[in-house]
Motif scaffolding. Structure first.
Motif, PDB file in Angstrom:
ATOM      1  N   SER A 245      14.259   4.860 -82.604  1.00 46.71           N
ATOM      2  CA  SER A 245      15.162   5.941 -82.992  1.00 46.71           C
ATOM      3  C   SER A 245      16.048   6.356 -81.826  1.00 46.71           C
ATOM      4  O   SER A 245      17.258   6.546 -81.987  1.00 46.71           O
ATOM      5  N   LEU A 246      15.464   6.471 -80.631  1.00 46.83           N
ATOM      6  CA  LEU A 246      16.231   6.841 -79.448  1.00 46.83           C
ATOM      7  C   LEU A 246      17.272   5.780 -79.113  1.00 46.83           C
ATOM      8  O   LEU A 246      18.421   6.095 -78.797  1.00 46.83           O
ATOM      9  N   ILE A 247      16.886   4.518 -79.208  1.00 46.23           N
ATOM     10  CA  ILE A 247      17.808   3.422 -78.910  1.00 46.23           C
ATOM     11  C   ILE A 247      19.005   3.460 -79.864  1.00 46.23           C
ATOM     12  O   ILE A 247      20.164   3.315 -79.450  1.00 46.23           O
ATOM     13  N   LYS A 248      18.735   3.672 -81.147  1.00 45.31           N
ATOM     14  CA  LYS A 248      19.811   3.741 -82.142  1.00 45.31           C
ATOM     15  C   LYS A 248      20.704   4.961 -81.908  1.00 45.31           C
ATOM     16  O   LYS A 248      21.922   4.890 -82.069  1.00 45.31           O
ATOM     17  N   LEU A 249      20.080   6.086 -81.524  1.00 42.49           N
ATOM     18  CA  LEU A 249      20.849   7.305 -81.271  1.00 42.49           C
ATOM     19  C   LEU A 249      21.798   7.116 -80.087  1.00 42.49           C
ATOM     20  O   LEU A 249      22.980   7.478 -80.164  1.00 42.49           O
ATOM     21  N   VAL A 250      21.283   6.554 -78.995  1.00 43.21           N
ATOM     22  CA  VAL A 250      22.105   6.332 -77.807  1.00 43.21           C
ATOM     23  C   VAL A 250      23.214   5.331 -78.105  1.00 43.21           C
ATOM     24  O   VAL A 250      24.353   5.489 -77.650  1.00 43.21           O
ATOM     25  N   GLU A 251      22.899   4.319 -78.897  1.00 42.94           N
ATOM     26  CA  GLU A 251      23.919   3.343 -79.289  1.00 42.94           C
ATOM     27  C   GLU A 251      25.033   4.024 -80.082  1.00 42.94           C
ATOM     28  O   GLU A 251      26.222   3.750 -79.878  1.00 42.94           O
ATOM     29  N   ALA A 252      24.663   4.926 -80.981  1.00 45.14           N
ATOM     30  CA  ALA A 252      25.661   5.657 -81.768  1.00 45.14           C
ATOM     31  C   ALA A 252      26.523   6.539 -80.864  1.00 45.14           C
ATOM     32  O   ALA A 252      27.746   6.609 -81.027  1.00 45.14           O
ATOM     33  N   CYS A 253      25.893   7.196 -79.904  1.00 43.42           N
ATOM     34  CA  CYS A 253      26.626   8.101 -79.014  1.00 43.42           C
ATOM     35  C   CYS A 253      27.546   7.347 -78.060  1.00 43.42           C
ATOM     36  O   CYS A 253      28.533   7.902 -77.570  1.00 43.42           O
ATOM     37  N   ASN A 254      27.238   6.075 -77.794  1.00 44.42           N
ATOM     38  CA  ASN A 254      28.077   5.261 -76.919  1.00 44.42           C
ATOM     39  C   ASN A 254      29.162   4.506 -77.680  1.00 44.42           C
ATOM     40  O   ASN A 254      29.951   3.783 -77.077  1.00 44.42           O
ATOM     41  N   ASP A 255      29.176   4.680 -78.995  1.00 43.65           N
ATOM     42  CA  ASP A 255      30.176   4.013 -79.824  1.00 43.65           C
ATOM     43  C   ASP A 255      31.556   4.615 -79.550  1.00 43.65           C
ATOM     44  O   ASP A 255      31.797   5.790 -79.825  1.00 43.65           O
ATOM     45  N   GLN A 256      32.457   3.823 -79.012  1.00 46.13           N
ATOM     46  CA  GLN A 256      33.783   4.307 -78.626  1.00 46.13           C
ATOM     47  C   GLN A 256      34.857   3.949 -79.657  1.00 46.13           C
ATOM     48  O   GLN A 256      36.050   3.977 -79.368  1.00 46.13           O
ATOM     49  N   SER A 257      34.426   3.600 -80.876  1.00 42.81           N
ATOM     50  CA  SER A 257      35.393   3.193 -81.896  1.00 42.81           C
ATOM     51  C   SER A 257      36.208   4.362 -82.431  1.00 42.81           C
ATOM     52  O   SER A 257      37.246   4.170 -83.051  1.00 42.81           O
ATOM     53  N   HIS A 258      35.710   5.593 -82.211  1.00 40.38           N
ATOM     54  CA  HIS A 258      36.385   6.806 -82.667  1.00 40.38           C
ATOM     55  C   HIS A 258      36.492   6.872 -84.198  1.00 40.38           C
ATOM     56  O   HIS A 258      37.369   7.530 -84.743  1.00 40.38           O
ATOM     57  N   ASN A 259      35.602   6.145 -84.873  1.00 40.47           N
ATOM     58  CA  ASN A 259      35.532   6.197 -86.335  1.00 40.47           C
ATOM     59  C   ASN A 259      34.437   7.182 -86.714  1.00 40.47           C
ATOM     60  O   ASN A 259      33.255   6.900 -86.558  1.00 40.47           O
ATOM     61  N   MET A 260      34.821   8.364 -87.221  1.00 39.37           N
ATOM     62  CA  MET A 260      33.856   9.425 -87.482  1.00 39.37           C
ATOM     63  C   MET A 260      32.827   9.027 -88.529  1.00 39.37           C
ATOM     64  O   MET A 260      31.629   9.297 -88.371  1.00 39.37           O
ATOM     65  N   ASP A 261      33.248   8.368 -89.605  1.00 38.10           N
ATOM     66  CA  ASP A 261      32.307   7.964 -90.654  1.00 38.10           C
ATOM     67  C   ASP A 261      31.273   6.993 -90.113  1.00 38.10           C
ATOM     68  O   ASP A 261      30.069   7.110 -90.416  1.00 38.10           O
ATOM     69  N   ARG A 262      31.737   6.052 -89.319  1.00 39.59           N
ATOM     70  CA  ARG A 262      30.805   5.079 -88.724  1.00 39.59           C
ATOM     71  C   ARG A 262      29.837   5.779 -87.770  1.00 39.59           C
ATOM     72  O   ARG A 262      28.648   5.475 -87.770  1.00 39.59           O
ATOM     73  N   TRP A 263      30.358   6.710 -86.976  1.00 37.72           N
ATOM     74  CA  TRP A 263      29.510   7.428 -86.009  1.00 37.72           C
ATOM     75  C   TRP A 263      28.449   8.251 -86.735  1.00 37.72           C
ATOM     76  O   TRP A 263      27.270   8.233 -86.365  1.00 37.72           O
ATOM     77  N   LEU A 264      28.836   8.970 -87.763  1.00 39.04           N
ATOM     78  CA  LEU A 264      27.893   9.786 -88.520  1.00 39.04           C
ATOM     79  C   LEU A 264      26.852   8.932 -89.222  1.00 39.04           C
ATOM     80  O   LEU A 264      25.679   9.301 -89.319  1.00 39.04           O
ATOM     81  N   SER A 265      27.281   7.773 -89.701  1.00 36.84           N
ATOM     82  CA  SER A 265      26.349   6.860 -90.365  1.00 36.84           C
ATOM     83  C   SER A 265      25.299   6.349 -89.388  1.00 36.84           C
ATOM     84  O   SER A 265      24.108   6.284 -89.697  1.00 36.84           O
ATOM     85  N   LYS A 266      25.747   5.993 -88.175  1.00 38.73           N
ATOM     86  CA  LYS A 266      24.810   5.537 -87.146  1.00 38.73           C
ATOM     87  C   LYS A 266      23.853   6.647 -86.727  1.00 38.73           C
ATOM     88  O   LYS A 266      22.657   6.419 -86.509  1.00 38.73           O
ATOM     89  N   LEU A 267      24.398   7.855 -86.597  1.00 40.18           N
ATOM     90  CA  LEU A 267      23.572   8.991 -86.204  1.00 40.18           C
ATOM     91  C   LEU A 267      22.485   9.251 -87.237  1.00 40.18           C
ATOM     92  O   LEU A 267      21.315   9.464 -86.893  1.00 40.18           O
ATOM     93  N   GLU A 268      22.862   9.201 -88.502  1.00 42.67           N
ATOM     94  CA  GLU A 268      21.884   9.433 -89.571  1.00 42.67           C
ATOM     95  C   GLU A 268      20.853   8.314 -89.626  1.00 42.67           C
ATOM     96  O   GLU A 268      19.662   8.558 -89.828  1.00 42.67           O
ATOM     97  N   ALA A 269      21.290   7.090 -89.384  1.00 42.81           N
ATOM     98  CA  ALA A 269      20.385   5.934 -89.437  1.00 42.81           C
ATOM     99  C   ALA A 269      19.344   5.965 -88.324  1.00 42.81           C
ATOM    100  O   ALA A 269      18.275   5.365 -88.448  1.00 42.81           O
ATOM    101  N   SER A 270      19.641   6.670 -87.243  1.00 43.60           N
ATOM    102  CA  SER A 270      18.676   6.755 -86.141  1.00 43.60           C
ATOM    103  C   SER A 270      17.463   7.595 -86.514  1.00 43.60           C
ATOM    104  O   SER A 270      16.383   7.445 -85.931  1.00 43.60           O
ATOM    105  N   ASN A 271      17.640   8.513 -87.473  1.00 42.22           N
ATOM    106  CA  ASN A 271      16.563   9.410 -87.935  1.00 42.22           C
ATOM    107  C   ASN A 271      16.098  10.397 -86.864  1.00 42.22           C
ATOM    108  O   ASN A 271      15.063  11.054 -87.035  1.00 42.22           O
TER     109      ASN A 271
END
Length: 525
Positions: A245-271
């Motif tokens: 979960s931590l690995i997925k969260l950090v990966e989402a936070c380091n996502d520099q694509s600036h796509n809000m939907d993608r970022w929120l989806s990754k954040l939710e997927a981290s649980n």
């Protein structure tokens, strides 16, 4: 990106090696030979070093690799660190169990200190001194320890002064498939109940997981043998699931694509936020049982070293205003995490960037600190410490010049002789000039129980940890400085108002005495 120089080399060898979870080295040629080292640190920052000279680059990379994968704990930085400040108070002796017990014994005589584990022979993960019911002798404790996983028999975690209810913690009972019982354990658990009162056993595993544990020799308290206790299951995830979960969260936070939907989806997927909610819910349940139901509580999972400590410590923050002060929170960490045997050495080995998955790696302590931040965020005036204090604790748990978080329990720390060979984190934190950096300017002592909300809209991503290297903090720092200036000026005005009121009252008193003297003089005439 940092250019290479001799000062950087010194910095690398003294800190980055110890603070790095992993690093990646690439070599490219442009206008000569240049090597690039990317260091991923345990505090979640990523540093890129451009080093002229391929041989130099390879040597530095080799040094970082060697120093970040040391075989022996005694070769780590805390054993070589020498403080550059004057030690006013020795942090190693700041929170001794005997001192904590003095406070308890001033309000009740129903508990005692037991030194049954003074040589760590009864329970290797318990401290030498524990608090147990006065009516239970050490011979009984020894029998109970055999019945509990890892010897972790029930001990006092918290005494609620308001109504005398208590919170105990332990590991799971070893009932097995045959439903084994231990009358001494039943006696110890029931000794915490007041006449006519019931208790709650909060198991941090799901019912299914607790039942499966019986096949491996573990299990849970059977109600037929603990009729005054009601068992409640509140599932809190463990180990590899939390690390993923931590690995997925950090990966989402380091996502520099600036796509809000993608970022929120990754954040939710981290649980991650789901686990925050689960832990806070269990802590609120424990606090509610004690404060509102007037019942004592026993908390345990399997080993009693992870989710159990999250629940007991958060429940105390909810119930006890002392735990919301800097000294009180430090005492809580020592009592409920360090002395209680949370395996920091295993859990905080590599953080989120490790190339190799460690079996026992898990962000249990980071999740706890995140939960504390959530409560602080909801009650910004009820805590003496600020967010910076929590972030500092996170950093030192993973990489530190101090020996406080080394080892997995007091037994290991004793063998390593940390008190003699390393410096305590509290010796540095509690210096007056350092304390002011951790103080919350909005703090107003609140003696009430505080009940945090676990609704999704109430829980937020802890940007101070997970986004601080991706977003500039200059404006936040300026805002905090302005807030401090306004608060200081407000206090200055309040002091001035109070001073003027005293002067007015004094003047009115003197005028009244003068008038009385005039009346008396006229009467005598």
């Amino acid at each position: 990106t940092l250019p290479f120089n001799s000062h950087l080399l010194l910095f690398l060898t003294s800190f980055l090696a110890a603070a790095s979870s992993s690093f990646f080295m690439s070599c490219s040629r442009f206008l000569g030979s240049v090597g690039t080292i990317i260091i991923k640190c345990k505090d979640l920052r990523i540093i890129q070093l451009d080093i002229p000279g391929m041989e130099e680059c390879l040597n530095i990379a080799s040094s970082i690799e060697a120093l970040s994968t040391l075989d022996s704990v005694t070769l780590m930085y805390p054993f070589f660190y020498r403080p550059m400040f004057e030690i006013v108070e020795d942090g190693w002796s700041a929170f001794l169990p005997e001192k904590e017990f003095e406070v308890l014994s001033s309000v009740t005589d129903e508990w005692r200190l037991s030194y049954i584990n003074k040589d760590f022979s009864i329970c290797p993960s318990y401290p030498p001194v524990v608090i147990v019911p006065r009516s239970i002798d050490d011979e009984t404790l020894q029998k109970v320890a055999v019945y509990r996983h890892g010897g972790r028999f029930p001990v006092l975690s918290y005494y609620h002064k308001k109504n005398g209810m208590v919170m105990m913690r332990s590991s799971q009972p070893l009932t097995g498939t045959n439903g084994r019982r231990c009358k001494e354990d039943e006696k110890l658990v029931n000794a915490t109940l007041r006449p006519g009162k019931r208790g709650y056993i909060i198991d941090t595993r799901s019912l299914n997981a607790a039942q499966q544990a019986r096949a491996k020799g573990g299990g849970f308290e059977q109600e037929v043998y603990y009729p005054q206790w009601r068992r409640i299951h509140r599932c809190i995830e463990r180990f590899n699931i939390l690390q993923e979960s931590l690995i997925k969260l950090v990966e989402a936070c380091n996502d520099q694509s600036h796509n809000m939907d993608r970022w929120l989806s990754k954040l939710e997927a981290s649980n991650w936020m789901t686990y925050i909610k689960e832990i806070l819910t269990a802590a609120c349940l424990a606090a509610q049982c004690i404060d509102r139901e007037g019942a004592s509580v026993l908390v345990h999972g399997t080993e009693g070293t992870d989710s159990t400590l999250q629940v007991t410590s958060l429940a105390q923050i909810i119930l006890d205003p002392d735990c919301r002060t800097i000294q009180g929170f430090e005492s809580l960490l020592v009592r409920e995490w360090l002395q209680a045997g949370h395996p920091f050495q295993q859990r905080c080995a590599q953080s989120a960037y490790s190339n190799s998955k460690q079996k026992f790696e898990a962000p249990v302590f980071l999740l706890f600190l995140d939960c504390v931040w959530q409560i602080l965020h909801q009650f910004p005036c009820s805590f003496e410490f600020n967010e910076h204090f929590l972030v500092t604790l996170f950093e030192h748990a993973y990489a530190s010049q101090f020996g406080t978080f080394l080892g997995n329990n007091e037994n290991e720390r004793s063998k390593l002789k940390l008190q003699q060979k390393t410096m305590s984190l509290w010796s540095w934190v509690n210096q007056p000039e350092e304390l002011k950096n951790f103080q919350n300017p909005l703090f107003e002592a609140n003696s009430l129980v505080i009940w945090p909300s676990v609704a999704p809209q109430s829980l937020q991503l802890w940007e101070g940890v997970f986004l601080r290297w991706n977003r500039p903090s200059r404006f936040l720092d300026e805002a905090e400085e302005e807030m401090r200036r306004i608060i200081d000026y407000n206090r200055f005005l309040l002091d001035k108002v109070n001073s003027m009121r005293k002067q007015i009252m004094q003047t009115e008193t003197e005028d009244g005495m003068d008038r009385m003297q005039e009346v008396d003089s006229a009467a005598n005439v």
